[in-house]
Structures are given as C-alpha cells and as structure tokens.
Design a protein around this motif. Structure first.
Motif, PDB file in Angstrom:
ATOM      1  N   UNK A  80      14.951   4.663   7.697  1.00 19.93           N
ATOM      2  CA  UNK A  80      15.793   5.733   7.174  1.00 19.93           C
ATOM      3  C   UNK A  80      15.759   5.761   5.650  1.00 19.93           C
ATOM      4  N   UNK A  81      15.807   4.598   5.032  1.00 16.54           N
ATOM      5  CA  UNK A  81      15.740   4.526   3.572  1.00 16.54           C
ATOM      6  C   UNK A  81      14.422   5.069   3.040  1.00 16.54           C
ATOM      7  N   UNK A  82      13.325   4.696   3.724  1.00 20.63           N
ATOM      8  CA  UNK A  82      12.007   5.172   3.294  1.00 20.63           C
ATOM      9  C   UNK A  82      11.885   6.679   3.455  1.00 20.63           C
ATOM     10  N   UNK A  83      12.457   7.188   4.529  1.00 22.28           N
ATOM     11  CA  UNK A  83      12.358   8.625   4.776  1.00 22.28           C
ATOM     12  C   UNK A  83      13.127   9.433   3.733  1.00 22.28           C
ATOM     13  N   UNK A  84      14.219   8.853   3.207  1.00 24.28           N
ATOM     14  CA  UNK A  84      15.050   9.570   2.243  1.00 24.28           C
ATOM     15  C   UNK A  84      14.626   9.326   0.794  1.00 24.28           C
ATOM     16  N   UNK A  85      13.795   8.306   0.566  1.00 26.08           N
ATOM     17  CA  UNK A  85      13.430   7.942  -0.796  1.00 26.08           C
ATOM     18  C   UNK A  85      12.399   8.898  -1.377  1.00 26.08           C
ATOM     19  N   UNK A  86      12.356   8.919  -2.673  1.00 24.11           N
ATOM     20  CA  UNK A  86      11.352   9.721  -3.370  1.00 24.11           C
ATOM     21  C   UNK A  86       9.993   9.050  -3.266  1.00 24.11           C
ATOM     22  N   UNK A  87       8.949   9.849  -3.145  1.00 24.26           N
ATOM     23  CA  UNK A  87       7.603   9.292  -3.042  1.00 24.26           C
ATOM     24  C   UNK A  87       7.186   8.600  -4.332  1.00 24.26           C
ATOM     25  N   UNK A  88       7.866   8.900  -5.451  1.00 23.77           N
ATOM     26  CA  UNK A  88       7.523   8.279  -6.728  1.00 23.77           C
ATOM     27  C   UNK A  88       8.130   6.880  -6.863  1.00 23.77           C
ATOM     28  N   UNK A  89       9.217   6.641  -6.187  1.00 16.19           N
ATOM     29  CA  UNK A  89       9.873   5.330  -6.313  1.00 16.19           C
ATOM     30  C   UNK A  89      10.416   4.867  -4.958  1.00 16.19           C
ATOM     31  N   UNK A  90       9.521   4.525  -4.017  1.00 16.11           N
ATOM     32  CA  UNK A  90       9.976   4.041  -2.703  1.00 16.11           C
ATOM     33  C   UNK A  90      10.611   2.660  -2.843  1.00 16.11           C
ATOM     34  N   UNK A  91      11.576   2.340  -1.995  1.00 18.72           N
ATOM     35  CA  UNK A  91      12.196   1.006  -2.055  1.00 18.72           C
ATOM     36  C   UNK A  91      11.170  -0.080  -1.753  1.00 18.72           C
ATOM     37  N   UNK A  92      11.308  -1.214  -2.434  1.00 14.97           N
ATOM     38  CA  UNK A  92      10.343  -2.287  -2.263  1.00 14.97           C
ATOM     39  C   UNK A  92      10.846  -3.391  -1.334  1.00 14.97           C
ATOM     40  N   UNK A  93      12.158  -3.461  -1.101  1.00 19.81           N
ATOM     41  CA  UNK A  93      12.703  -4.529  -0.268  1.00 19.81           C
ATOM     42  C   UNK A  93      12.769  -4.108   1.197  1.00 19.81           C
ATOM     43  N   UNK A  94      11.630  -3.721   1.741  1.00 15.56           N
ATOM     44  CA  UNK A  94      11.594  -3.246   3.132  1.00 15.56           C
ATOM     45  C   UNK A  94      10.728  -4.161   4.000  1.00 15.56           C
ATOM     46  N   UNK A  95      10.555  -5.406   3.598  1.00 15.32           N
ATOM     47  CA  UNK A  95       9.756  -6.338   4.408  1.00 15.32           C
ATOM     48  C   UNK A  95      10.614  -6.800   5.592  1.00 15.32           C
ATOM     49  N   UNK A 109       0.847  -1.185   0.000  1.00 11.34           N
ATOM     50  CA  UNK A 109       0.000   0.000   0.000  1.00 11.34           C
ATOM     51  C   UNK A 109       0.887   1.240   0.000  1.00 11.34           C
ATOM     52  N   UNK A 110       0.315   2.343  -0.383  1.00  9.41           N
ATOM     53  CA  UNK A 110       1.096   3.577  -0.469  1.00  9.41           C
ATOM     54  C   UNK A 110       1.501   4.040   0.909  1.00  9.41           C
ATOM     55  N   UNK A 111       2.631   4.740   0.964  1.00 10.72           N
ATOM     56  CA  UNK A 111       3.163   5.222   2.228  1.00 10.72           C
ATOM     57  C   UNK A 111       3.187   6.740   2.204  1.00 10.72           C
ATOM     58  N   UNK A 112       2.689   7.335   3.250  1.00  6.90           N
ATOM     59  CA  UNK A 112       2.697   8.792   3.354  1.00  6.90           C
ATOM     60  C   UNK A 112       3.974   9.235   4.051  1.00  6.90           C
ATOM     61  N   UNK A 113       4.809   9.986   3.361  1.00  4.53           N
ATOM     62  CA  UNK A 113       6.090  10.397   3.922  1.00  4.53           C
ATOM     63  C   UNK A 113       5.958  11.618   4.815  1.00  4.53           C
ATOM     64  N   UNK A 114       4.756  12.161   4.928  1.00  4.73           N
ATOM     65  CA  UNK A 114       4.555  13.299   5.813  1.00  4.73           C
ATOM     66  C   UNK A 114       4.338  12.833   7.241  1.00  4.73           C
ATOM     67  N   UNK A 115       4.182  11.486   7.409  1.00 11.70           N
ATOM     68  CA  UNK A 115       3.954  10.933   8.728  1.00 11.70           C
ATOM     69  C   UNK A 115       5.159  10.108   9.151  1.00 11.70           C
ATOM     70  N   UNK A 116       5.275   9.847  10.439  1.00 11.84           N
ATOM     71  CA  UNK A 116       6.378   9.024  10.940  1.00 11.84           C
ATOM     72  C   UNK A 116       6.193   7.597  10.469  1.00 11.84           C
ATOM     73  N   UNK A 117       7.226   7.012   9.891  1.00 12.14           N
ATOM     74  CA  UNK A 117       7.141   5.648   9.392  1.00 12.14           C
ATOM     75  C   UNK A 117       7.463   4.698  10.533  1.00 12.14           C
TER      76      UNK A 117
END
Length: 546
Positions: free
Chosen positions: A201-216, A45-53
């Motif tokens: 940290x990776x998610x916070x620095x990534x672009x909202x258009x191409x978030x990393x997928x290997x974060x399971x 699902x989409x992740x909102x980067x304006x909120x704490x992950x």
C-alpha cells in the motif's frame, strides 16, 4: 564405566510409518552453498508503479482487496518485527542458565551473550493477533484450568521467538500442544502477510521519484513455515481402520495415535493462506506453509536438484521425532542440511523487497525451530546443539547422551556374563525373550548368536531364544505368548514397552510370578531411560555404585 544386570520380580499386576529409505545417489550433490550472489545482489532495483506490486512471490493476488481492512497499525516494539524484521542482527556468543517455565517445568536456556543487548524474556508476553487468537480462546473455555495454563505458558514461550525443544511431549498432551503450535504458525503467516500488504500500500501511494526504502519484508521464496507433522490422511474408500475400530484397550494408545489412518511416510503438500480462504495442494513457490515428511522432502529435493523453496523458512516444526527415529534419521539430517541456503535461481524475486539478512546468508540465525518428541536420544540432542542457531536463543529440558564406548562395554558384559549365566540354567535357557532397544545393537547381538554353536534361536517362533528389536515392537505391537524369561539388553526408549513385555507371560493360564524371570542390562548412561521405566527415586538407587 560399569554395566550392571538387574533382576526384577514380576507379578500379574505389573502395570508411520513404513521404514521406506530413499535411494542414495552416487553422483555429487549440488549444494545451495555453491550459489554465489552477484556483487550487486542487495542493490535496489526500480519499481514500475503501473504494474501490480507483488514482489514476484505471489504475496498479493486476491489479498489486494483486503489491504485496508486487514492491515493493522504497525508497532515499533512488535516482537515479530524485532526478530524477523529487516534490522535483525546476527549474534554468536552464548550463555546458559537454568529456569523454571511455569507448568512446562525446569529448562535450560541458551542465549546469545552480547554486551548492551537485553536477553529476550523466556516467557514473553503472548504475541498473537486478536483476530487469530479469538477462536483459540473460545476453544480454551472447554479446557481445565491446568490445561489452559500449560497452553498459555507454551504460547508465551513460543512468542519469545526462541527455539523450543520439548523432549517429553506425551500422547495425552499431544493434541493440546499441537493446537498451540498451529496457532503460533498461523499467527506468523498472518503477521508476515500484514507487513507485506502494508508495504504494498505504501509503495502504491508513494511518488515514483522517492519510493520508500524500508520495504524489505520478504525472503527469496514465499514459504516461511515448514511443519513435518506425521499427519493423518484419509484411508481409501471402504477401508476399515482396525486400530480405531477395535475395542478400547486392544491396542496401546500411543500405537493407535501413531498408526491410525493413512501411514504413508512419503508425503508433501503446500498450503496457501489468505484472509478469506485456505488453499491446499498449492505449488511450493506460491504457498505459505509446507506440510511434509522428511522422506517426501528428500525425494523432492533429489528430483529437483535443489531446495530453493526451503531458502526462506522462518519457522520450522518437527513433530514426533521419536517416530522419525524409528524410520530413517538420515532423512531428517538431509533436510536440515538444505534449510535456509541461498537459492540457485532467482525465481523472479524482487530483490528490493528482500530482507538484508537473507541477502547476507544469515537466515538460519533468525529461523525459529520447534522440536517435539516423547523422549530424547543422542541424535535429537545433536540436532538441537548443532543445527539450531537462533539468535533469540533456545530452550530445552536437560537430557544426557551416551559416550562412545558404552556400546562396546554393554556388548562385552552381555556376551561374557549375562548370556553364559543364562545358558547354564536349565530353566532360563528356554522360552527366553531378549529385547534389544537399539537397531545397531540388535544386529550385533543377532550376529553373535549366529556364530555360537549349540544355541537355537529365531525371531517369533517356538525356539529357545527369541530376539526382538524395539523397532519391531514399535511397528507390530504383537502380544507374545509362551514367555517365561525376559532379558532386556538395555532399558527400552519407550517405557511402556517394559511393562507390556512383563505382562505377556501372564497371557497364558496357570502362570505364577515365581515362574517368570527378568533381567535388565544398564549403565549410568541409561539414566533417562531408567528414569522413565522405574521412576526418579528408583533410578537414583539403581545407578548408585555403577
């Protein structure tokens, strides 16, 4: 099968918990297996980067400030990542080998048999973060060379991520063993936290258009370590512990270690760990570690009508299984049946962070289980064989269990040969103790005595026969005077009980070894109990021709 009676000579030199049973509910239990995941359960699902992950599982909170300092460079060959990472695979074929594991001794290794897949090294390189290992190594400086070697062998075995079953954990080695297992559990929690913070940290620095997928990197819920230690809790203010305050030698050491302190067997507590603090009494869905008794967990599960907080357990520690056998083993089986099930509720989980093998319902195949006992029973062997499915394999020391008809033949031999011969003797038909190891056998023998006419017997009085169960002696440890004749319906599980009862006749004055008789009923299926009582070489001689 042959039941043999053995007469033993004797001389003066022969060397927590309450049994509280939870009420069984008559209504149908709702199992976690009833939960059917939605068709798109593993869709990201989409992740909102304006909120704490935080994955909605409380993985960040006050840990966020430690990201840069705590996260270490990830290593592709990290044993933790290889076993608990998102790409772990399910395997089901097994092969068995024999191996000697340093000072831990000989063991049976069961490993998944997969073509082109290397079998994990049993004594693997020790996989512990430096900042976690440093205090432990400082403590080892005070230990002897053999103690350090044994601890390192065990830590190396645990680092293989295989299931580990130690059915000969003595009282003397208990503290040393627990230190190693606690280090392993802390290291597991630290590695999991390290990975989560790095991905945050990776998610916070990534672009909202191409978030990393290997974060399971997570399970359905936060708790990942479940330890059922029979832990020591403080006594009420002003209370005096008679076991620890008594003169050394007043009570047997194993009895003191088991029953000192608070012996309430209905407890459960959540522990949350951050880099800078340890928080006790944390709510289960926000903790990293659960310390609980089987009864405490069972009552919690039956009250809540689910065991979702046990859905993501990756390390299971069951301590002092021999003591749990003296309580109610059904509680252990109940808890085991509720581990690593798909949860019934989402608990605000971010499914984009869930490891794939959780979503596929395969988490039980990645869980590492660590079982400790001072001896082995058929119930423990059944648990090891049937409930532990770790794809990394499992390690145990060889033990045997009894066949189905052994109890029938033992009872027949006792009632038709042993007891009649005792009743015919004017000396042995009085002041006789009959020690029965199994609670089920005790009830059967008790009922047989009740049906007989002309036999006077009781429990703990001055009648002709005294029936004693091993469970009674486990809890009370009374020193009984007046014994002249001992009959062991079977060798005791606890070998020290044999020598203890042989010493009781000599608590009275002017008792000679010729005044005391001792008989033991045993079969070849009592091999391990015989070995613990008589030693290996003597046990071999005893079972010859049986």
């Amino acid at each position: 099968m042959t039941i043999r009676r053995r007469d033993f000579c004797n001389d003066k030199n022969c060397s927590l918990f309450l049994n509280v049973s939870a009420t069984r509910l008559g209504k149908r239990k709702i199992e976690a297996d009833d939960f059917v995941p939605a068709e798109k359960l593993n869709k990201r699902k989409s992740i909102s980067f304006s909120e704490t992950v935080d994955g909605a599982t409380g993985e960040v909170e006050d840990d966020a400030m430690d990201v840069v300092e705590d996260v270490e460079p990830e290593v592709a060959s990290d044993p933790y990542e290889l076993h608990f990472g998102p790409d772990s695979k399910n395997k089901n074929a097994w092969s068995t080998t024999q191996e000697t594991l340093g000072r831990l001794g000989p063991a049976t290794i069961s490993s998944p048999n997969i073509p082109s897949t290397p079998i994990n090294q049993t004594l693997a390189p020790i996989d512990v973060l430096d900042r976690v290992k440093a205090p432990f190594q400082a403590h080892q400086v005070k230990c002897t060379g053999s103690q350090v070697e044994t601890q390192n062998n065990l830590l190396s075995l645990l680092s293989s991520r295989k299931d580990v079953y130690l059915p000969s954990a003595s009282v003397d080695s208990r503290k040393s063993t627990r230190q190693v297992i606690a280090l392993h559990a802390l290291n597991h929690i630290s590695k999991k936290r390290k990975r989560v913070l790095k991905n945050n940290e990776r998610l916070a620095k990534a672009s909202s258009d191409s978030p990393p997928e290997d974060v399971q990197d997570q399970g359905f819920t936060r708790p990942s370590v479940l330890a059922r230690f029979l832990s020591e809790y403080d006594l009420p203010a002003g209370a005096v512990d008679k076991l620890t305050s008594a003169e050394p030698g007043t009570y047997p050491l194993d009895h003191v270690e088991t029953f000192k302190g608070n012996v309430d067997d209905n407890f459960r507590i959540g522990v949350k760990m951050t880099r800078k603090s340890v928080r006790m009494f944390t709510e289960f869905y926000g903790c990293d570690l659960i310390l609980a008794s089987p009864l405490g967990l069972r009552r919690s599960i039956e009250k809540e009508k689910n065991a979702d907080y046990l859905s993501s357990i990756e390390v299971l520690i069951v301590d002092q299984m021999d003591a749990l056998m003296m309580q109610n083993w059904d509680h252990v089986k109940f808890v085991m049946s509720h581990l690593n099930k798909l949860p019934k509720e989402s608990h605000d989980t971010d499914f984009s962070r869930i490891k794939p093998w959780y979503l596929d319902g395969l988490s039980q195949y990645l869980r590492q289980s660590i079982l400790l006992s001072s001896f082995e029973t058929p119930e423990m062997r059944s648990l090891f064989n049937g409930s532990l499915k770790n794809v990394a394999g499992k390690v145990k020391i060889d033990k045997r269990c009894n066949p189905q008809d052994e109890a029938e033949k033992r009872f027949h031999h006792f009632t038709t040969q042993t007891l009649p011969s005792i009743l015919k003797s004017a000396v042995q038909s009085t002041s006789t103790v009959i020690f029965v190891p199994s609670s089920y056998d005790f009830i059967r023998v008790h009922n047989h005595f009740r049906k007989q006419t002309g036999i006077t017997f009781t429990v703990l009085s001055e009648e002709s026969f005294l029936l004693v169960s091993e469970r009674f002696h486990f809890y009370k440890r009374y020193k009984i005077r007046g014994i002249r004749n001992l009959v062991f319906y079977g060798p005791p599980d606890h070998p020290q009980y044999f020598t203890e009862y042989l010493s009781y006749p000599f608590l009275d004055d002017d008792v000679d070894s010729s005044d005391v008789t001792c008989r033991v009923l045993y079969s070849k299926y009592d091999w391990f109990r015989l070995e613990r009582v008589a030693g290996t070489e003597s046990a071999v001689e005893l079972v010859k021709g049986v």
